[in-house]
Design a protein around this motif. Structure first.
Motif, short mmCIF file in Angstrom:
data_model
loop_
_atom_site.label_atom_id
_atom_site.label_comp_id
_atom_site.label_asym_id
_atom_site.label_seq_id
_atom_site.Cartn_x
_atom_site.Cartn_y
_atom_site.Cartn_z
N THR A 192 0.80 -1.23 0.00
CA THR A 192 0.00 0.00 0.00
C THR A 192 0.84 1.28 0.00
OG1 THR A 192 -0.07 0.13 2.41
CG2 THR A 192 -1.79 -1.19 1.32
N MET A 193 2.14 1.19 0.26
CA MET A 193 3.04 2.35 0.39
C MET A 193 2.73 3.18 1.64
SD MET A 193 5.00 2.08 -2.25
CE MET A 193 4.79 0.45 -2.94
N GLN A 194 1.92 2.64 2.55
CA GLN A 194 1.61 3.34 3.79
C GLN A 194 2.70 3.11 4.84
OE1 GLN A 194 -2.31 4.12 6.59
NE2 GLN A 194 -2.05 2.08 5.75
N ALA A 195 2.99 4.14 5.62
CA ALA A 195 3.97 4.01 6.70
C ALA A 195 3.43 3.04 7.76
CB ALA A 195 4.26 5.37 7.31
N LYS A 196 4.24 2.06 8.11
CA LYS A 196 3.80 1.03 9.04
C LYS A 196 3.50 1.61 10.43
CE LYS A 196 6.62 -2.55 6.79
NZ LYS A 196 7.84 -3.37 6.93
N ARG A 197 4.32 2.60 10.83
CA ARG A 197 4.19 3.14 12.19
C ARG A 197 3.41 4.46 12.22
NH1 ARG A 197 8.86 4.78 14.16
NH2 ARG A 197 10.11 4.66 12.27
N PHE A 198 2.88 4.86 11.05
CA PHE A 198 2.17 6.14 11.01
C PHE A 198 0.98 6.02 10.05
CE2 PHE A 198 3.43 10.24 12.88
CZ PHE A 198 2.31 10.98 12.53
N PRO A 199 -0.11 5.40 10.52
CA PRO A 199 -1.28 5.21 9.64
C PRO A 199 -1.75 6.52 9.01
CG PRO A 199 -1.54 4.01 11.70
CD PRO A 199 -0.32 4.87 11.87
N GLY A 200 -2.08 6.43 7.72
CA GLY A 200 -2.54 7.61 7.00
C GLY A 200 -1.46 8.32 6.22
N LEU A 201 -0.19 8.01 6.51
CA LEU A 201 0.93 8.63 5.81
C LEU A 201 1.48 7.66 4.76
CD1 LEU A 201 2.91 11.07 5.66
CD2 LEU A 201 4.36 9.83 7.30
N TYR A 202 1.62 8.14 3.53
CA TYR A 202 2.09 7.31 2.41
C TYR A 202 3.28 8.00 1.74
CZ TYR A 202 -2.55 5.10 2.72
OH TYR A 202 -3.69 4.45 3.15
N ALA A 203 4.13 7.20 1.09
CA ALA A 203 5.22 7.76 0.28
C ALA A 203 5.33 6.95 -1.00
CB ALA A 203 6.54 7.71 1.05
N ILE A 204 5.50 7.65 -2.14
CA ILE A 204 5.54 6.98 -3.44
C ILE A 204 6.57 7.63 -4.35
CG2 ILE A 204 3.13 6.21 -3.36
CD1 ILE A 204 2.34 8.63 -5.03
N GLY A 205 6.86 6.93 -5.46
CA GLY A 205 7.74 7.47 -6.49
C GLY A 205 9.18 7.63 -6.04
N GLU A 206 9.83 8.67 -6.55
CA GLU A 206 11.27 8.86 -6.32
C GLU A 206 11.58 9.20 -4.87
OE1 GLU A 206 15.04 11.50 -7.97
OE2 GLU A 206 13.07 11.83 -8.86
N ALA A 207 10.59 9.63 -4.09
CA ALA A 207 10.82 9.94 -2.68
C ALA A 207 11.24 8.70 -1.90
CB ALA A 207 9.55 10.54 -2.06
N VAL A 208 10.86 7.53 -2.41
CA VAL A 208 11.13 6.25 -1.75
C VAL A 208 12.49 5.69 -2.21
CG1 VAL A 208 10.25 3.89 -1.41
CG2 VAL A 208 8.66 5.81 -1.61
N ASP A 209 13.10 4.89 -1.37
CA ASP A 209 14.39 4.25 -1.71
C ASP A 209 14.20 3.10 -2.70
OD1 ASP A 209 17.04 3.30 -1.70
OD2 ASP A 209 16.67 2.02 0.04
N VAL A 210 13.72 3.45 -3.88
CA VAL A 210 13.63 2.53 -5.01
C VAL A 210 14.05 3.33 -6.24
CG1 VAL A 210 12.13 1.13 -6.50
CG2 VAL A 210 11.76 1.15 -4.02
N THR A 211 15.12 2.90 -6.91
CA THR A 211 15.65 3.66 -8.04
C THR A 211 15.83 2.75 -9.24
OG1 THR A 211 16.86 5.04 -6.47
CG2 THR A 211 17.50 5.20 -8.79
N GLY A 212 15.23 3.15 -10.35
CA GLY A 212 15.30 2.32 -11.56
C GLY A 212 16.49 2.63 -12.44
N TRP A 213 16.76 1.73 -13.35
CA TRP A 213 17.77 1.94 -14.38
C TRP A 213 17.31 3.06 -15.31
CZ3 TRP A 213 19.10 -3.66 -16.44
CH2 TRP A 213 19.71 -4.39 -15.41
N LEU A 214 18.21 3.49 -16.16
CA LEU A 214 17.88 4.41 -17.24
C LEU A 214 17.03 3.68 -18.28
CD1 LEU A 214 18.76 7.28 -18.40
CD2 LEU A 214 20.44 6.01 -19.72
N GLY A 215 15.98 4.34 -18.79
CA GLY A 215 15.23 3.71 -19.87
C GLY A 215 13.76 3.48 -19.60
#
Length: 390
Positions: free
Chosen positions: A349-372
């Motif tokens: 769900t991308m929801q913070a486990k310890r903070f219900p109602g708070l979500y983080a998505i996209g580049e803000a999260v520690d997930v980085t794709g290759w070029l392309g």
């Protein structure tokens, strides 16, 4: 306009707009607040203005994260084919370039217009030129901008990372995450040119020269073009490897990916009166060949050079060692490695486990794709995951 919503999304980029459209079409009252004067600014400049909107082969192995498994769930539930179906439903013409990269035939504006139309279908309110001055949490979230205070039980952080600051990018997402006690993996520039110093400065003399290579950092290699610049190394192969490179580490470049380390020995048998420089000029752009020949220091006919020296030269060309002294930083980085720790978030769900109602998505999260197109696919997939959960 109302000040109370079901969800407030900070950031009208790829992930934020996708999340808003999804939640709005599920009947949620959604407000998107964007600092820039218009939505989708990074989308508009991507892919040379044609937006490399996804990669048909996108999968978890194309992403860097402290937790390499985190991206699996969202990517499996919203695939490149799913986004392509959306693109085609709007009649947007597209084409595939190398390595599964999909681009608009016409303009990146079509992708932004499509996302805004999807938001309109869900009665989403998108407000630009909104500078967030504070975010508080009591009975829900209260977001204050220069135009007022807006409240909602759910808040989505979709403000991206600090790459390309001239587009208005900042580290705001990390400040907000820390405010609510979420850990942040140290951000660093990714998909970024590398700089050279010391004895390697001479490679800057061939600025503008490119060649197909395999560039390897931390045992991860990419077979694409390398480009020499007035500051060091760039081009797709280098940008890809830069995401894995760490300061102080070497970068290995195979200048002859189509040939073996015995290549010069074979050439010696076929044409003993040819020289190393001549052979290199047949395999590589002349100016690059000349620098490498000078560095190898093998003069004279191949027939007069021992096999051992020729094999050693071949091995060096297969694994040429560069020692970059840094990167060109967030100013030239296409994306950011690091960000809000995935250990803090639900992968479903991308929801913070310890903070219900708070979500983080996209580049803000520690997930980085290759070029392309991979980073856009993560934006769409993580946006859908949160949008479906709101």
């Amino acid at each position: 306009m109302p000040t109370s919503y079901d969800a407030i999304i900070l950031g009208a980029g790829a992930a934020g707009l996708m999340c808003a459209a999804r939640a709005g079409q599920r009947g949620k009252r959604v407000l998107v607040l964007e600092r820039a004067e218009k939505p989708g600014k990074k989308i508009l400049i991507s892919g040379g203005g044609r937006c490399n909107f996804t990669n048909i082969g996108a999968g978890p192995t194309n992403y860097l994260s402290a937790n390499p498994h985190f991206a699996k769930s969202a990517l499996a539930r919203y695939t490149a084919r799913d986004f392509l179906d959306l693109v085609e439903s709007y009649g947007i013409a597209w084409h595939e370039k190398t390595l599964g990269q999909l681009f608009c035939d016409s303009s990146a504006k079509q992708i932004v217009e499509m996302l805004l139309e999807e938001c309109a279908k869900g009665d989403v309110t998108v407000r630009c030129s909104e500078e967030v001055t504070s975010v508080a949490h009591g009975d829900g979230f209260a977001v204050t901008t220069q135009t007022g205070t807006y409240t909602a039980p759910a808040l989505v952080i979709a403000t991206g990372g600090p790459s390309i600051p001239k587009m208005g990018a900042t580290g705001f997402a990390y400040d907000l995450a820390r405010q609510f006690g979420l850990k942040v993996v140290e951000p660093r520039p990714a998909l970024v040119p590398l700089t050279l110093g010391g004895e390697e400065v001479l490679f800057r003399d061939i600025s503008g020269v490119s060649a197909p290579v395999v560039a390897t950092a931390n045992k991860t290699g990419f077979a694409e073009a390398a480009l020499f610049t007035h500051r060091g190394l760039s081009g797709p192969a280098i940008l890809q490897a830069s995401s894995y490179w760490r300061p102080g580490e070497p970068l290995f470049v195979d200048f002859i990916p189509e040939r073996t380390a015995e290549w010069l020995m074979d050439a010696k048998r076929g044409n003993p009166r040819s020289g190393v420089r001549t052979q290199l000029r047949e395999a590589l752009p002349a100016r690059l060949a000349d620098i490498l020949a000078d560095k190898l220091g093998l003069d004279g006919d191949l027939g007069n050079l021992p096999d051992k020296a020729l094999r050693s030269a071949g091995e060096r060309l297969k694994r040429w060692t560069f020692h970059p002294n840094g990167t060109e930083g967030f100013a030239k980085a296409e994306v950011t490695v690091g960000g809000i720790s995935t250990a803090e978030l639900s992968s479903k769900t991308m929801q913070a486990k310890r903070f219900p109602g708070l979500y983080a998505i996209g580049e803000a999260v520690d997930v980085t794709g290759w070029l392309g197109g991979y980073n856009f696919q993560w934006a769409w997939a993580s946006g859908v995951a949160a949008g479906d959960a709101l």
